[in-house]
Write a protein that holds these residues in place. Sequence first.
Motif, PDB file in Angstrom:
ATOM      1  N   LEU A  60       0.832  -1.210   0.000  1.00  0.00           N
ATOM      2  CA  LEU A  60       0.000   0.000   0.000  1.00  0.00           C
ATOM      3  C   LEU A  60       0.864   1.257   0.000  1.00  0.00           C
ATOM      4  N   LEU A  61       0.367   2.272  -0.686  1.00  0.00           N
ATOM      5  CA  LEU A  61       1.028   3.570  -0.784  1.00  0.00           C
ATOM      6  C   LEU A  61       0.351   4.561   0.160  1.00  0.00           C
ATOM      7  N   PRO A  62       0.991   5.699   0.445  1.00  0.00           N
ATOM      8  CA  PRO A  62       0.387   6.678   1.350  1.00  0.00           C
ATOM      9  C   PRO A  62      -1.037   7.090   0.952  1.00  0.00           C
ATOM     10  N   GLU A  63      -1.324   7.144  -0.346  1.00  0.00           N
ATOM     11  CA  GLU A  63      -2.674   7.553  -0.760  1.00  0.00           C
ATOM     12  C   GLU A  63      -3.733   6.478  -0.490  1.00  0.00           C
ATOM     13  N   HIS A  64      -3.321   5.278  -0.131  1.00  0.00           N
ATOM     14  CA  HIS A  64      -4.267   4.201   0.183  1.00  0.00           C
ATOM     15  C   HIS A  64      -4.723   4.209   1.633  1.00  0.00           C
ATOM     16  N   VAL A  65      -4.075   5.031   2.480  1.00  0.00           N
ATOM     17  CA  VAL A  65      -4.369   5.008   3.916  1.00  0.00           C
ATOM     18  C   VAL A  65      -4.478   6.419   4.480  1.00  0.00           C
ATOM     19  N   ARG A  66      -5.057   6.499   5.663  1.00  0.00           N
ATOM     20  CA  ARG A  66      -5.094   7.739   6.436  1.00  0.00           C
ATOM     21  C   ARG A  66      -4.623   7.390   7.841  1.00  0.00           C
ATOM     22  N   ILE A  67      -3.709   8.167   8.398  1.00  0.00           N
ATOM     23  CA  ILE A  67      -3.246   7.938   9.768  1.00  0.00           C
ATOM     24  C   ILE A  67      -4.320   8.424  10.735  1.00  0.00           C
ATOM     25  N   LEU A  68      -4.760   7.522  11.622  1.00  0.00           N
ATOM     26  CA  LEU A  68      -5.741   7.887  12.640  1.00  0.00           C
ATOM     27  C   LEU A  68      -5.064   8.254  13.957  1.00  0.00           C
ATOM     28  N   GLY A  69      -3.923   7.623  14.237  1.00  0.00           N
ATOM     29  CA  GLY A  69      -3.223   7.902  15.488  1.00  0.00           C
ATOM     30  C   GLY A  69      -1.950   7.095  15.590  1.00  0.00           C
ATOM     31  N   ARG A  70      -1.216   7.361  16.662  1.00  0.00           N
ATOM     32  CA  ARG A  70       0.016   6.621  16.944  1.00  0.00           C
ATOM     33  C   ARG A  70       0.206   6.575  18.451  1.00  0.00           C
ATOM     34  N   THR A  71       1.011   5.622  18.896  1.00  0.00           N
ATOM     35  CA  THR A  71       1.263   5.536  20.329  1.00  0.00           C
ATOM     36  C   THR A  71       2.085   6.741  20.770  1.00  0.00           C
ATOM     37  N   LYS A  72       1.875   7.145  22.012  1.00  0.00           N
ATOM     38  CA  LYS A  72       2.594   8.314  22.545  1.00  0.00           C
ATOM     39  C   LYS A  72       4.076   8.033  22.695  1.00  0.00           C
ATOM     40  N   GLY A  73       4.397   6.836  23.093  1.00  0.00           N
ATOM     41  CA  GLY A  73       5.792   6.488  23.325  1.00  0.00           C
ATOM     42  C   GLY A  73       6.111   5.114  22.756  1.00  0.00           C
ATOM     43  N   TRP A  74       7.299   4.631  23.111  1.00  0.00           N
ATOM     44  CA  TRP A  74       7.767   3.336  22.637  1.00  0.00           C
ATOM     45  C   TRP A  74       7.120   2.224  23.452  1.00  0.00           C
ATOM     46  N   LEU A  75       6.724   1.161  22.775  1.00  0.00           N
ATOM     47  CA  LEU A  75       6.280  -0.067  23.426  1.00  0.00           C
ATOM     48  C   LEU A  75       7.378  -1.090  23.179  1.00  0.00           C
ATOM     49  N   ARG A  76       7.782  -1.805  24.235  1.00  0.00           N
ATOM     50  CA  ARG A  76       8.937  -2.711  24.125  1.00  0.00           C
ATOM     51  C   ARG A  76       8.550  -4.164  24.365  1.00  0.00           C
ATOM     52  N   TYR A  77       9.243  -5.035  23.651  1.00  0.00           N
ATOM     53  CA  TYR A  77       9.186  -6.462  23.990  1.00  0.00           C
ATOM     54  C   TYR A  77      10.579  -7.054  23.868  1.00  0.00           C
ATOM     55  N   GLU A  78      10.815  -8.056  24.710  1.00  0.00           N
ATOM     56  CA  GLU A  78      12.092  -8.755  24.671  1.00  0.00           C
ATOM     57  C   GLU A  78      11.948 -10.031  23.860  1.00  0.00           C
ATOM     58  N   VAL A  79      12.986 -10.340  23.117  1.00  0.00           N
ATOM     59  CA  VAL A  79      13.011 -11.554  22.303  1.00  0.00           C
ATOM     60  C   VAL A  79      13.716 -12.642  23.123  1.00  0.00           C
ATOM     61  N   PRO A  80      13.108 -13.829  23.230  1.00  0.00           N
ATOM     62  CA  PRO A  80      13.773 -14.905  23.971  1.00  0.00           C
ATOM     63  C   PRO A  80      15.158 -15.203  23.382  1.00  0.00           C
ATOM     64  N   THR A  81      16.096 -15.518  24.253  1.00  0.00           N
ATOM     65  CA  THR A  81      17.491 -15.735  23.855  1.00  0.00           C
ATOM     66  C   THR A  81      17.629 -16.728  22.711  1.00  0.00           C
ATOM     67  N   HIS A  82      16.861 -17.814  22.736  1.00  0.00           N
ATOM     68  CA  HIS A  82      17.009 -18.831  21.681  1.00  0.00           C
ATOM     69  C   HIS A  82      16.566 -18.332  20.306  1.00  0.00           C
ATOM     70  N   TRP A  83      15.883 -17.195  20.230  1.00  0.00           N
ATOM     71  CA  TRP A  83      15.479 -16.592  18.957  1.00  0.00           C
ATOM     72  C   TRP A  83      16.525 -15.597  18.445  1.00  0.00           C
ATOM     73  N   ILE A  84      17.478 -15.228  19.287  1.00  0.00           N
ATOM     74  CA  ILE A  84      18.461 -14.204  18.928  1.00  0.00           C
ATOM     75  C   ILE A  84      19.687 -14.873  18.291  1.00  0.00           C
ATOM     76  N   LYS A  85      20.156 -14.295  17.193  1.00  0.00           N
ATOM     77  CA  LYS A  85      21.368 -14.802  16.540  1.00  0.00           C
ATOM     78  C   LYS A  85      22.536 -14.743  17.525  1.00  0.00           C
ATOM     79  N   ARG A  86      23.392 -15.728  17.464  1.00  0.00           N
ATOM     80  CA  ARG A  86      24.519 -15.822  18.413  1.00  0.00           C
ATOM     81  C   ARG A  86      25.338 -14.540  18.479  1.00  0.00           C
ATOM     82  N   GLU A  87      25.624 -13.965  17.318  1.00  0.00           N
ATOM     83  CA  GLU A  87      26.482 -12.767  17.293  1.00  0.00           C
ATOM     84  C   GLU A  87      25.815 -11.550  17.948  1.00  0.00           C
ATOM     85  N   TRP A  88      24.494 -11.578  18.133  1.00  0.00           N
ATOM     86  CA  TRP A  88      23.779 -10.466  18.751  1.00  0.00           C
ATOM     87  C   TRP A  88      23.536 -10.688  20.236  1.00  0.00           C
TER      88      TRP A  88
END
Length: 182
Positions: A60-88
């Motif tokens: 979709l392109l910008p003309e296909h949508v209208r922004i109604l809102g956004r979160t005020k701040g950052w929402l965080r989640y942690e990724v379980p260790t077994h999902w993270i690449k070793r080097e990270w």
Amino acid sequence: MLDREGYRPNVGIILCNAKNEVFWGKRIREHSWQFPQGGIKRGETPEQAMYRELYEEVGLLPEHVRILGRTKGWLRYEVPTHWIKREWRGSYKGQKQIWFLLRLVGRDNDVCLRATNKPEFDAWRWNDYWVPLDSVIEFKRSVYEQALNELVRFLDLDRRARPRRGDAGMLSGDAPVMGDRE
């Protein structure tokens, strides 16, 4: 690009149709469903990243949508260790996301999961806004719930701002707004 705490800046997108149903994409070759999301590149604003991800994942392109809102701040989640690449491991914790609520003003057939040569989804569907989150990978569920809860108020604001059938300026052939039943 990680912040000092080990979180990668990211955007999440809740795309609604005129019935306030939400877009769910099925991860390619997996049995999990999710909202479109993706990383914010260096120098991009969250809004620029949202439009780029919207095109890359949903076509979709910008003309296909209208922004109604956004979160005020950052929402965080942690990724379980077994999902993270070793080097990270040791530096990467998870994602921090700004979530956007969008209204599709285009048509369903504007959606194109193959807009780029690296598709994220191989199927999509509309679901009720408050769809059970069982099909979302477990470590993302609380962020999805937070985003849905924070952004739902914009659906009511959008509905009240749009004229209803029979209101001044509305033509008899115009589509009804959410909540009107024929």
